[in-house]
Enzyme design. Structure first.
Site, PDB file in Angstrom:
ATOM      1  N   CYS A 155      83.736 126.301 -13.291  1.00  0.00           N
ATOM      2  CA  CYS A 155      84.695 125.273 -12.887  1.00  0.00           C
ATOM      3  C   CYS A 155      86.072 125.656 -13.427  1.00  0.00           C
ATOM      4  O   CYS A 155      86.310 126.830 -13.723  1.00  0.00           O
ATOM      5  CB  CYS A 155      84.252 123.873 -13.323  1.00  0.00           C
ATOM      6  SG  CYS A 155      84.287 123.552 -15.095  1.00  0.00           S
ATOM      7  N   ASP A 185      86.280 116.999  -9.585  1.00  0.00           N
ATOM      8  CA  ASP A 185      86.637 117.081 -11.004  1.00  0.00           C
ATOM      9  C   ASP A 185      86.869 115.663 -11.533  1.00  0.00           C
ATOM     10  O   ASP A 185      87.800 114.985 -11.108  1.00  0.00           O
ATOM     11  CB  ASP A 185      87.895 117.922 -11.174  1.00  0.00           C
ATOM     12  CG  ASP A 185      88.190 118.264 -12.626  1.00  0.00           C
ATOM     13  OD1 ASP A 185      87.595 117.632 -13.525  1.00  0.00           O
ATOM     14  OD2 ASP A 185      89.011 119.166 -12.850  1.00  0.00           O
ATOM     15  N   ARG A 236      82.471 119.714 -15.396  1.00  0.00           N
ATOM     16  CA  ARG A 236      81.473 119.953 -14.355  1.00  0.00           C
ATOM     17  C   ARG A 236      80.510 121.083 -14.660  1.00  0.00           C
ATOM     18  O   ARG A 236      79.285 120.896 -14.606  1.00  0.00           O
ATOM     19  CB  ARG A 236      82.176 120.231 -13.015  1.00  0.00           C
ATOM     20  CG  ARG A 236      82.960 119.050 -12.512  1.00  0.00           C
ATOM     21  CD  ARG A 236      83.818 119.419 -11.338  1.00  0.00           C
ATOM     22  NE  ARG A 236      84.890 120.332 -11.763  1.00  0.00           N
ATOM     23  CZ  ARG A 236      85.706 120.960 -10.931  1.00  0.00           C
ATOM     24  NH1 ARG A 236      85.571 120.805  -9.626  1.00  0.00           N
ATOM     25  NH2 ARG A 236      86.651 121.739 -11.392  1.00  0.00           N
TER      26      ARG A 236
END
Length: 167
Positions: A19, A129, A25
């Site tokens: 990420c 996100d 994440r």
């Protein structure tokens, strides 16, 4: 998603989750996937790592909200330390959390794909996100990650990519 890439080392398969900062994440996916692999008896065959394309958080634990969400769901979020993506050299499969992360690591193609390519409900979608949002964003990410991690474990069991070194 098409078949998983073969292992570059017989008897072992490496998956890296990527990420932006490696504090929300990808570490959530890392923790969940490791647990799913352990539950399936595959922990000794599949190694999971995670990283971020940026270097802002290197060495830090995951975001407190990500850790709290995982802990509330029964996962161990204590071991993670953020690291930066070093390039496509070690893993057999790189799974990016969103289209920007995918572009930043040179995908799609070959060993570089989207994490949610494996999602049975929304294949190819981004994992949003949650960093700038509230707690509910982390819960939403956890639900996506759990669903996709389960599908990935099923694909690994079915395809057993560590049994071959063919391209």
């Amino acid at each position: 998603m098409s078949s998983l890439p073969a292992s570059r080392e017989p008897g072992r398969y490496r998956v890296e989750l990527v990420c932006l900062g490696n504090i929300c994440r990808s570490p959530m996916a890392h923790v969940v996937l490791e647990q799913r692999l352990a539950d399936a008896g595959l922990a000794d065959l599949v190694e999971v790592t995670s990283s971020g394309t940026g270097d802002w958080h290197v060495g830090n634990p995951m975001d407190r909200r990500a850790a709290a969400t995982l802990t509330a769901a029964g996962y161990d979020a204590t071991r993670h330390r953020a690291r930066q993506w070093a390039g496509p050299d070690d893993a057999d499969l790189y799974l990016a959390m969103d289209a920007d992360n995918l572009a930043n690591i040179g995908g799609p193609g070959g060993r570089i794909r989207m994490f949610r390519d494996l999602d049975p409900l929304h294949p190819g979608d981004d994992v949003p996100d949650p960093y700038y949002g509230g707690d509910d964003g982390f819960e939403e990410v956890l639900a996506m990650v759990e669903l996709t991690a389960t599908a990935l474990v099923e694909a690994l069991r079915r395809e057993r990519p560590w049994d071959t070194t063919e391209p």
